[in-house]
Structure formats: C-alpha cells, structure tokens
Scaffold this motif. Structure first.
Motif, short mmCIF file in Angstrom:
data_model
loop_
_atom_site.label_atom_id
_atom_site.label_comp_id
_atom_site.label_asym_id
_atom_site.label_seq_id
_atom_site.Cartn_x
_atom_site.Cartn_y
_atom_site.Cartn_z
N ARG A 1 -1.61 -1.33 -1.29
CA ARG A 1 -2.12 -1.67 0.04
C ARG A 1 -2.12 -3.19 0.22
O ARG A 1 -2.62 -3.91 -0.67
CB ARG A 1 -3.55 -1.18 0.22
CG ARG A 1 -3.70 0.31 0.04
CD ARG A 1 -5.14 0.73 0.26
NE ARG A 1 -5.31 2.13 -0.08
CZ ARG A 1 -5.12 3.15 0.75
NH1 ARG A 1 -4.71 2.92 1.99
NH2 ARG A 1 -5.32 4.39 0.36
N SER B 1 -7.07 5.85 4.53
CA SER B 1 -8.23 6.31 3.76
C SER B 1 -9.03 5.15 3.18
O SER B 1 -10.23 5.26 2.96
CB SER B 1 -7.79 7.27 2.65
OG SER B 1 -7.08 6.58 1.65
N ASP C 1 0.87 -0.49 3.90
CA ASP C 1 0.64 0.18 2.62
C ASP C 1 1.76 1.18 2.38
O ASP C 1 2.57 1.44 3.27
CB ASP C 1 -0.75 0.85 2.56
CG ASP C 1 -0.99 1.84 3.68
OD1 ASP C 1 -0.01 2.44 4.16
OD2 ASP C 1 -2.15 2.03 4.07
N ARG D 1 3.05 2.82 5.67
CA ARG D 1 2.58 2.43 7.00
C ARG D 1 3.36 1.17 7.40
O ARG D 1 3.32 0.17 6.66
CB ARG D 1 1.07 2.13 7.02
CG ARG D 1 0.24 3.36 7.01
CD ARG D 1 -1.20 3.15 7.48
NE ARG D 1 -1.81 4.46 7.57
CZ ARG D 1 -2.46 5.06 6.55
NH1 ARG D 1 -2.60 4.44 5.41
NH2 ARG D 1 -2.96 6.26 6.71
O1 C5P Z 1 -3.96 8.04 3.54
P1 C5P Z 1 -3.93 6.76 2.77
O2 C5P Z 1 -4.46 5.59 3.52
O3 C5P Z 1 -4.56 6.90 1.41
O4 C5P Z 1 -2.38 6.47 2.51
C1 C5P Z 1 -1.93 5.28 1.90
C2 C5P Z 1 -0.40 5.24 1.95
O5 C5P Z 1 0.15 6.22 1.10
C3 C5P Z 1 0.18 5.51 3.34
O6 C5P Z 1 1.29 4.65 3.54
C4 C5P Z 1 0.63 6.94 3.29
O7 C5P Z 1 1.77 7.15 4.11
C5 C5P Z 1 0.99 7.12 1.81
N1 C5P Z 1 0.72 8.47 1.32
C6 C5P Z 1 1.76 9.34 1.05
N2 C5P Z 1 1.51 10.60 0.57
C7 C5P Z 1 0.27 11.02 0.34
C8 C5P Z 1 -0.81 10.14 0.58
C9 C5P Z 1 -0.56 8.87 1.07
O8 C5P Z 1 2.93 8.98 1.23
N3 C5P Z 1 0.06 12.24 -0.13
#
Ligand code: C5P
Length: 244
Positions: free
Chosen positions: A94, A100, A175, A200
């Motif tokens: 990140r 999250s 992230d 993201r």
């Molecule tokens: O949901 P969160 O903020 O934890 O996600 C962090 C990053 O990880 C985001 O870019 C999201 O697209 C990616 N991610 C993912 N697969 C997951 C959880 C998160 O690609 N199962």
C-alpha cells in the motif's frame, strides 16, 4: 504445446495442465467477483483486457530485472506460465490509504502514508483470507524466514518499479496484491497476475474532487462500467511499452 486437464477454476482464471509438466495453460475469464465471491457478474471483454494488461506489466517488470512465471501470451484470453510452487499468501503493498486499510484504522481514503506498507493474508476461501504476519507464516510452515525476507524484498522492489511505470502513464498506484512462489530452479518469482482487478489505480488527471478509479473498485462499489477503465489502462501501458 497441448492443453490437457483443468487443474483449478478460480474466480477470474482457469488453470490447465499441458504436455510439459513445467508449464501451465492459463485462461482469463470474463467473470468478476467482489466481497469474497458474494457479488458476481460476467463482464464481456474483461478476460481479454486482463490477459493483455498482465502481459505488458510482466514484460516491463522482466525488462527491469524482476523474475516472473510468465512465458508468453498465446491467444486473446490465454497465456502460458511456468508451473511453480505457490506460497498460499496474498502479498499486499500500500502506498496510499484505501480499501480495507482505510476502514480498519478509520482513515480517509486517499490519505498519504509516510512509507509503503507490506501486508500478508493467508489464502483460504473457507477462512476468508485472514491477515497474517511473518511470525504466523513461519510458525504455520507456509514459508521459511529466509523465504519471507526475499518475498518482502521483492514486494518492495516490485512496488518501486510498478509505481514508476504507472507514474509514467499518469496513474497513481494506490495499492496492489501480488502472489509469489518457487520455480523449478528453486528461485522465488512473481506469479499470478497484475491487473486492475488486483491493483487500485487512480487517474492522476481526474477532475478535481473525484478519485478517477481505473480499477475493480468501479465494480465493487457500483461506480460504473469497468471496461472503458481497463481499456484506458491497457492503451496507456501499450503506448508506454512501444516507447520504451
Ligand atoms: O481490500 P484491500 O484494501 O485489502 O485490498 C488491497 C489491494 O489488494 C487492492 O488493490 C485489491 O485490489 C487487492 N486485492 C486483491 N485480491 C484480494 C484482496 C485484495 O487483488 N483477494
């Protein structure tokens, strides 16, 4: 190369064995999921775009010295990857508070972070991919201390390189999630995919007061059609790859 049995059907990809035991045949599907599979849709054209985007990104990273499982793209929706032994981990980096992380700590999305943050989740559908730290990973035998030192080094290096790549195409890398594993030569390498499903990506030139999502949050949060956004990412990356 011949495609043989289906080994695994994930949320966005199908994996097949081939007549070479060291090679996997990967098909990118049009399926999109969110909220641990609670929300699901078929989005025509997503598979083609993600197959293209991850191909360009893995090639650009390889050109900068990152070792990956990528072999080559073989059709609109398919590619060949080296078969490696995956760590059951989601490796998350990140650069800006969002998703999250922002929720967990009650921080406004978009808040700058004083340093990049590396997080790990244990990949388990049953347990909904719980957060885990390196002590937990080593204690459970998911990877060794030495392997995690190398995984962490690579994750930070990939973050630096990807941040710079996206910077060059006017996109802020907020992230992302990667996965890694051990190849047949015993090296730890980048695997899985890097796409707007797993990152993201915010348009650096978005209108004032808007974030300019160019990623799967458009789908997760019902903010609009993902296809034009994924096309925008692909077009900018392809132009960059042509230039460099
Ligand atoms: O949901 P969160 O903020 O934890 O996600 C962090 C990053 O990880 C985001 O870019 C999201 O697209 C990616 N991610 C993912 N697969 C997951 C959880 C998160 O690609 N199962």
């Amino acid at each position: 190369m011949e495609k043989l049995d289906m080994l695994y059907r994930g949320k966005a990809k199908e994996l097949y064995s081939t007549d070479d035991p060291d090679v996997l045949w990967v098909k990118y599907m049009d399926q999109a999921t969110a909220g641990d599979g609670a929300k699901k849709a078929q989005i025509q054209g997503k598979g083609i775009l993600n197959n293209r985007i991850t191909t360009v990104l893995f090639r650009l990273l390889e050109a900068e010295g990152v070792k990956t499982h990528f072999i080559r793209r073989i059709s609109d929706t398919e590619q060949l990857n080296e078969k490696i032994s995956m760590f059951p981990l989601e490796i998350i980096m990140r650069n800006t508070a969002a998703g999250s992380f922002a929720k967990r700590y009650g921080i406004e999305e978009g808040t700058a972070l004083k340093r990049p943050i590396l997080e790990f989740c244990y990949k388990s559908d049953e347990l909904h991919d719980p957060f885990i730290n390196i002590d937990g990973i080593v204690a459970l035998g998911l990877a060794t201390e030495e392997q995690m030192a190398e995984v962490s080094r690579q994750a930070r290096d990939i973050n630096d390189k990807l941040t710079s790549i996206f910077d060059r195409i006017g996109v802020k890398l907020v992230d992302f999630k990667i996965e890694e594993g051990v190849n047949p030569q015993g090296q730890i390498v980048l695997a899985d995919e890097i796409t707007p499903d797993t990152c993201r990506l915010w348009d650096a030139n978005a209108k004032t007061g808007t974030v300019g999502h160019l990623d799967k949050d458009l789908f997760r949060r019902d903010l609009g059609d993902i296809i034009p956004a994924y096309e925008e990412i692909y077009d900018r990356l392809a132009a960059l790859a042509d230039r460099e």
